[in-house]
Design an enzyme around this catalytic site. Structure first.
Site, PDB file in Angstrom:
ATOM      1  N   PRO B 128       0.863  -1.186   0.000  1.00 31.49           N
ATOM      2  CG  PRO B 128      -0.801  -1.657   1.542  1.00 31.49           C
ATOM      3  CD  PRO B 128       0.571  -2.096   1.115  1.00 31.49           C
ATOM      4  CG  ASP B 168       7.535   8.368 -10.348  1.00 31.12           C
ATOM      5  OD1 ASP B 168       8.077   9.438 -10.061  1.00 31.12           O
ATOM      6  OD2 ASP B 168       7.922   7.629 -11.274  1.00 31.12           O
ATOM      7  N   GLY B 169       4.783   6.545  -7.196  1.00 29.04           N
ATOM      8  CA  GLY B 169       3.525   6.387  -6.473  1.00 29.04           C
ATOM      9  C   GLY B 169       3.668   6.722  -5.000  1.00 29.04           C
ATOM     10  CG  ASN B 198      10.070   4.598 -12.878  1.00 27.16           C
ATOM     11  OD1 ASN B 198       9.060   5.284 -12.961  1.00 27.16           O
ATOM     12  ND2 ASN B 198      10.070   3.408 -12.292  1.00 27.16           N
ATOM     13  CB  ILE B 200       6.960   4.912 -16.094  1.00 25.76           C
ATOM     14  CG1 ILE B 200       7.523   5.315 -17.441  1.00 25.76           C
ATOM     15  CG2 ILE B 200       5.917   3.806 -16.273  1.00 25.76           C
ATOM     16  CD1 ILE B 200       6.493   5.733 -18.471  1.00 25.76           C
ATOM     17  NE  ARG B 369     -12.280  14.119  27.027  1.00 27.22           N
ATOM     18  CZ  ARG B 369     -12.170  15.438  26.846  1.00 27.22           C
ATOM     19  NH1 ARG B 369     -11.146  15.922  26.189  1.00 27.22           N
ATOM     20  NH2 ARG B 369     -13.087  16.274  27.289  1.00 27.22           N
ATOM     21  CD  GLU B 423      -5.603  13.341  11.341  1.00 33.68           C
ATOM     22  OE1 GLU B 423      -5.277  13.419  10.140  1.00 33.68           O
ATOM     23  OE2 GLU B 423      -6.086  14.299  11.979  1.00 33.68           O
ATOM     24  CG  PHE B 449     -10.286  12.919  12.637  1.00 33.14           C
ATOM     25  CD1 PHE B 449     -11.047  13.185  11.507  1.00 33.14           C
ATOM     26  CD2 PHE B 449     -10.296  13.834  13.663  1.00 33.14           C
ATOM     27  CE1 PHE B 449     -11.817  14.344  11.415  1.00 33.14           C
ATOM     28  CE2 PHE B 449     -11.060  14.996  13.585  1.00 33.14           C
ATOM     29  CZ  PHE B 449     -11.814  15.256  12.462  1.00 33.14           C
ATOM     30  CG  HIS B 485     -15.697  16.690  14.383  1.00 31.99           C
ATOM     31  ND1 HIS B 485     -15.947  17.358  13.202  1.00 31.99           N
ATOM     32  CD2 HIS B 485     -14.473  17.119  14.788  1.00 31.99           C
ATOM     33  CE1 HIS B 485     -14.909  18.154  12.924  1.00 31.99           C
ATOM     34  NE2 HIS B 485     -14.017  18.019  13.860  1.00 31.99           N
TER      35      HIS B 485
END
Lengths: 678, 678
Positions: B128, B168-169, B198, B200, B369, B423, B449, B485
């Protein structure tokens, strides 16, 4: 005109422009204070910028907020919603003071973050950072495509700008980087990004996490960089916006050095003012500092008078445009009609003739991605505004339409888009295109990478943005690329997104109907889930190769016996053939087995209780689901007494049929599982 | 040393270096050909770069691939897996030729994309795109932290580089942009990004979608930019890698201008050679072009001899390091012991003493939290390698640990990390830190998120990377921020990721145990799902405030009657109190209602059938689930005869208690729903 020093003197309030700016600040402060929730800091810092933009730069018509050729503003920093609501209220949009007073309350038009469709003048639903900039790129791209399609010499009926208002957080997000790089590549000269460089993010000084040279980065993307301007230098901001406007071939970056929470004696320039109410004492101190003697929500009438001139100006602008449009229509009646139809969102009569001609034409084993490609080729001639592409997987996704060319700065009449390997940016850009209107965007990648754009899929669904998402390589059936590329959670994960219609067709006939549904669904996005591997054709339920009316109902019986079913096997996509094979095998053993194809949960759930009962009679509890993805969720249809055949592990790298067989997706295993329930 | 022209002459094969380079090319070609699947283009183009890196730059020991101070290579362009497998095979890692011949086959060590833990020498699971660069930033960050922690004057026991090989990706992906910006900010001088420019990508010339100036962009991030070098200029590549090494205070970008599919007469330099086997004819033509006279998988013995010297060199390097480590240990025995323990992954005795002291200390209503923040403060003193931060929401996520300072170039002993609003980058960076070892990373944002980093959560789970993900603001209960959110699909979506343990505690006691489980789970990531809003404490099941042994089982009974239950109400997190309240209300009406707290599906599903039956007897089919998220999935526990109370729409902007009540999360509604089942 001014600087920070002079602004802090109350004398400035003798100038109606600055009185308006302070009115914007205090309306934002007061609304946050009343809600005891919200983000006062950015509106306080950006009020002069907003004033400059709405009053001096923007071509808008508050009285007819859906005028097609208006400039667009996307508040990418959606937490600064009160800045936007203040501007809409002051400049005469349909947003009365009572709604401002109801900021962040149940059923108001002023939710915590702007929501498209809820509030007139809100162009995009924003808040999740970075996506708004991507939306803006999509707006500008749609504008460029429509201008190329409809404008004729002497007739610039499409000619508007898109402004994105961005925070430091927006600039940090990868989705914004992707979109900005694409905007530079495509030379979207009417895109103007306003970067609120206040050097503060929630954790404090941006120096902690963000030391890069943003302007140099945007220059590397191909943007025109405007000299940064002080956030209280009204004339400077107007000049900067004008300079941005003067460059037709590059998007522009206008950097505004604002002070977050400007005017707050104790919190200005700190993270403390970002995301909560100032509190009564600080509000009072801020009133004193800025010499603002009005009570909460008390707006001086001269400010209204001054700001509401936007209504008149807008009416004149929009009338002038309509006159030009009439002249255009006189000269190009067909184009004008098509423009109106495209912008209205309605579909031309017979739009699906090409699609219908294709139906029944496919016999042999074929991948649904290939069928989808054929559908695209059949639909685009009658709906040329169906425009899209892939995140660099066009050949694999079967999304490139022959003969339509590639859209580029040199070939603006190309209609295949190349998003690059930028899935999230692609998602946000397509949402922007859809919200702009006049185009129906489609976008593709492998299903596994739907995770990369999932945040945009969600916000698009929330926004009712009717994109078509094409996700191929939809299971372990893709084979050798292995577990990094094999989706497990993605398909069910998409089903859980409200207002997204997910369709996983089982063969060519179902794929054609999936496309029909996607095109006709103009109130939200549709995701098409397609195979890499070839699939056989199901027996023709609706006449040869014709599944119309069946896929539309979400699920339907594809094999049955004359007796009431003893067991029901439910399949989707490539596993439908396995469900069918297992049912037929059980039938051959004398078991009354029913096979059900279930291409779409959402559509099935929208059906009547009666229809659903006819497909899945509640008396039959021996049920098996077969889907090459997580089993979580399938108990909705199999209950405690059924069985789910799926994958609750990662896949494996090997030829697709080997992986399928080794993980239990065979007719024998499914039949055996079904038998064990009886 | 050479250029494209001379390389295409077979004479070059008289040089063992170039024979080795061609051997890398052809082993990759042959493996892809045999599998009839894979990506030959990048290995063919990058073979000289890989040779230069592994043979001239890299400090590695193929015989002891887990030597802690080795340099790391992350092949971010994971599709070029055969390049990596070729290098590992040739330089003497445990990857025999038979495994190469089994490329992309079931149960081989050479899957389509590299998988960490499966193949010795593979440092990260990649494929990925973009994430590998993020992992590399994490490796380099972990190295910098460990060097700061353990090195002493004259004792540089931590001193290694991290190389990322990027396509490149990779450079187009936002996650890589985010991570690179962070690397520049943090001045990770030992990070070297090799960019295979490259020109390409799969859809053809990168000009279509990617015209930006990548080097200028990386310079804006704060990277040292090395002059681009031809992909066949071996000496030039070595020099470039050396130059990268010479800059201690900035990460470096080495741009290699390679030709994709180099050597293929018909496909070199085109997208056609990217992702499929060349085919027999073209393989033969390539052999002719490069003067390679060996049969498939036939490697000249002098190439093996030459390349396998890496084993000896590596042994010397590692022995030298071990000698230095002994000297270090003699001078700093405690530090050395801690180093070994931290790298081993084991936890110090009594690591949870601080946590245990906290337990029972919290009475009043409190947000989970906040409890999580207290837990972090209690654990970090005994596990200082527990290091992390937030994507710019530290105060809201309660993740900043007092007294630990902020990590920065100027304060490398700070231990609170600031990821910025990035993130996805944060996710990939933390995975890299976890794979590096010696640190236990945690990272936080709002639950909504989690979608932004979902691709990294998945790859981390696949990689068994033991990160702790902290997701706060876990439902509509967050209130005014509104539907943009408020998570709906995210919680259930995380449960569907294999090898991720998701825990949503209901009160302080459960939160402490959640942290205990997260720290002890060293074979995969753990996600903690936490409230913004205050919650009351549940009745003390395991002794006052002590839920140990209960949370660990995933679900447990929190209220019951003496009779067998007639109805069971299951809650998680903040809805557990509502489930409990409803059960108590029903009990007061004489109904035998049981309340179950279910903080973790994964842990409950790992329990024995007996235990699960004891909590949820199969005879009791009147069951109600209460969770403020999608209902999809809950039928696993409620079946056809139960009811699910959840949210299958978007939320709303209003105070949290208003939204909760309006969407049905009240004791009365739950009790009424339960009653209706009886």
């Amino acid at each position: 005109m001014s600087n920070v020093q002079t602004i802090s003197e109350s004398a400035v309030n003798s100038d109606v422009a600055w009185r308006s700016i302070n009115a914007i600040r205090f309306l934002s402060i007061d609304a946050v204070e009343k809600a005891n929730s919200g983000h006062p800091g950015a509106p306080m810092g950006l009020a002069p910028t907003a004033y400059a933009l709405w009053q001096h730069a923007l071509k808008h018509a508050p009285g007819t907020p859906d005028w097609a050729d208006r400039d667009r503003v996307v508040l990418s920093a959606g937490h600064a919603s009160m800045l936007l609501y203040s501007m809409l209220h002051f400049t005469g949009y349909d947003l009365p003071l009572d709604e401002i007073k109801d900021f962040r309350q149940w059923d108001s038009k002023t939710p915590g973050h702007p929501e498209y469709g809820l509030t007139a003048g809100v162009e995009a639903t924003t808040g999740p950072l970075g996506q708004g900039l991507g939306n803006a790129v999509g707006f500008a791209l749609a504008e460029k495509i429509l201008a190329n399609t409809f404008n004729r010499p002497g007739h610039e009926i499409v000619n508007h700008r898109t402004y994105a208002i961005c925070s430091d957080g927006d600039m940090m997000e990868g989705v914004a980087s992707e979109a900005a790089s694409l905007a530079g590549t495509l030379q979207l000269g009417k895109l103007i990004v306003i970067y609120d460089d206040n050097q503060i993010s929630i954790e404090g000084d941006t120096d902690k996490a963000f030391r890069e040279d943003v302007a140099a980065r945007y220059e590397a993307y191909g943007f025109q960089i405007i000299e940064p301007v002080d956030g209280n230098d009204l004339a400077g901001i107007v000049n900067a916006l004008n300079a941005a406007d003067d460059e037709p071939d590059k998007p522009s970056l206008v950097t505004v050095r604002s002070v977050i929470g400007f005017g707050s004696p104790n919190f200005a320039g700190t993270g403390a003012v970002h995301g909560k109410a100032l509190g009564g004492d600080e509000v009072a101190a801020t009133r004193a500092q800025l010499g603002w003697e009005y009570d909460p929500f008390d707006v001086p009438s001269d400010v209204y008078q001054h700001m509401r001139k936007a209504v008149e100006r807008g009416e004149a602008l929009s009338n002038e445009w309509h006159a030009r449009f009439d002249a255009y229509k006189a000269e190009y009646p067909e184009l004008a009609d098509r423009y109106l139809q495209d912008l209205s969102g309605s579909l031309p009569d017979g739009w699906d003739d090409g699609l219908n001609r294709l139906i029944g034409s496919i016999d042999g084993p074929i991948a649904t991605r290939a069928v989808s490609g054929a559908a695209l080729h059949a639909i685009t001639p009658s709906i040329p505004r169906l425009i899209g592409g892939s995140a660099d997987l066009a050949e694999s996704n079967n999304t490139e339409v022959d003969g339509r060319g590639s859209f580029s700065p040199e070939m603006p009449d190309g209609r295949n888009l190349h998003f690059g390997v930028r899935e999230h940016g692609m998602g946000a850009v397509c949402n922007g295109m859809a919200l702009h209107g006049g185009v129906i965007p489609y976008a593709a990648t492998f299903l596994i990478f739907s995770d990369y754009l999932r945040p945009a899929i969600r916000v698009g669904a929330l926004s009712h943005a009717p994109c078509v998402w094409i996700f191929t390589h939809d299971s372990i059936g893709l084979g050798e690329d292995g577990p990094t590329h094999q989706p497990i959670s993605q398909l069910m994960g998409l089903r859980m997104i409200p207002n997204l219609t997910v369709i996983r067709p089982a063969d060519a006939a179902e794929t054609f109907e999936a496309w029909r549904i996607a095109i006709e669904n103009r109130s939200g996005p549709t995701a098409l889930i397609l195979t890499r591997q070839n699939l056989p054709q199901l027996p023709a339920i609706g006449g040869q190769g014709f599944a119309r009316g069946y896929v539309q109902r979400g699920a339907y019986v594809i094999a049955d016996t004359e007796k009431d079913p003893e067991v029901i096997i439910i399949g989707t996509g490539s596993e439908t053939q396995i469900a069918l094979g297992a049912a037929l095998k059980l039938q051959s053993e004398g078991i009354a087995a029913r096979a059900v194809s279930m291409p779409s949960w959402e559509l099935f759930q929208a059906e009547s209780d009666e229809y659903r009962e006819s497909v899945l009679p509640s008396s039959v509890r021996a049920r098996v689901s077969v889907e090459a993805g997580t089993t979580i969720g399938w108990e909705r249809y199999t209950g405690f007494d059924g069985a789910t055949i799926g994958i609750d592990r990662y896949g494996a790298s090997a030829p697709g049929d080997v992986v399928m067989a080794n993980l239990g997706f065979t007719v024998d295993n499914v039949a055996e599982t079904a038998r064990s329930l009886l």
